[in-house]
Motif scaffolding. Structure first.
Motif, short mmCIF file in Angstrom:
data_model
loop_
_atom_site.label_atom_id
_atom_site.label_comp_id
_atom_site.label_asym_id
_atom_site.label_seq_id
_atom_site.Cartn_x
_atom_site.Cartn_y
_atom_site.Cartn_z
N LEU A 120 0.85 -1.18 0.00
CA LEU A 120 0.00 0.00 0.00
C LEU A 120 0.89 1.23 0.00
CD1 LEU A 120 -2.81 1.38 0.44
CD2 LEU A 120 -2.36 1.16 2.89
N LEU A 121 0.64 2.15 -0.94
CA LEU A 121 1.39 3.41 -1.00
C LEU A 121 0.66 4.52 -0.26
CD1 LEU A 121 2.51 3.57 -4.73
CD2 LEU A 121 3.98 3.26 -2.73
N GLN A 122 -0.61 4.67 -0.58
CA GLN A 122 -1.38 5.80 -0.05
C GLN A 122 -2.84 5.38 0.04
OE1 GLN A 122 -0.48 9.69 -1.68
NE2 GLN A 122 -2.64 10.23 -1.72
N LYS A 123 -3.52 5.91 1.04
CA LYS A 123 -4.95 5.66 1.16
C LYS A 123 -5.63 6.89 1.73
CE LYS A 123 -4.95 3.59 5.77
NZ LYS A 123 -5.42 2.44 6.57
N GLY A 124 -6.93 6.95 1.52
CA GLY A 124 -7.69 8.07 2.04
C GLY A 124 -9.18 7.88 1.81
#
Length: 152
Positions: free
Chosen positions: A120-124
């Motif tokens: 996972l690099l980025q989440k939001g």
């Protein structure tokens, strides 16, 4: 890793990083002879709960969305804060960033991908759902974005 871990093979969106969203969105509108959709800005970290490489980040971006038949074209102009958008734009310049798929079961999908060596690099969060960018560069040569809508 299991086959068809996403549960779909239908691309919902292509994301393109740009330095100037106003200029580039107008260029796309002119090129395709469509109305310029304008742009919006992502929510602040308090609402978006944005995390990049496991750390909370103030990262925001201007977004413009073009409906291109069954596919959505997303233009992204990131701010200066740490994010997958900023890192990729700084390292590779303007151009394609990700392909996105609409999925269900975000946590399970992310866990399965991470278990298969795709971190996972980025989440939001966004109004009506959530997103996750997965580092699939080594295997697929592109970042994959997962989009999950809230159940109605």
């Amino acid at each position: 890793m299991e086959k068809n871990v996403l549960g779909t093979n239908v691309i919902a969106q292509i994301g393109i990083l740009v330095h100037d969203i106003e200029k580039t969105s107008q260029a796309y509108a002119d090129f395709f002879g469509v109305e310029n959709p304008g742009w919006s800005i992502t929510a602040a970290v308090e609402s978006a709960q944005t995390q990049y490489r496991g750390e909370r980040t103030e990262a925001r971006a201007k977004l413009a969305f073009f409906k291109m038949g069954s596919l959505q074209l997303e233009l992204i102009e990131p701010d200066e804060h740490p994010s997958t958008w900023r890192e990729y734009l700084d390292e590779h310049g303007e151009g394609p960033h990700h392909i996105a798929f609409r999925i269900e079961g975000m946590k399970d999908k992310v866990a399965a991908l991470e278990g298969g060596g795709m971190p996972l690099l980025q989440k939001g969060e966004y109004t009506g759902g959530r997103y996750a960018y997965i580092d699939t560069m080594e295997t697929l040569k592109v970042i994959v974005e997962l989009l999950e809508s809230d159940k109605k």
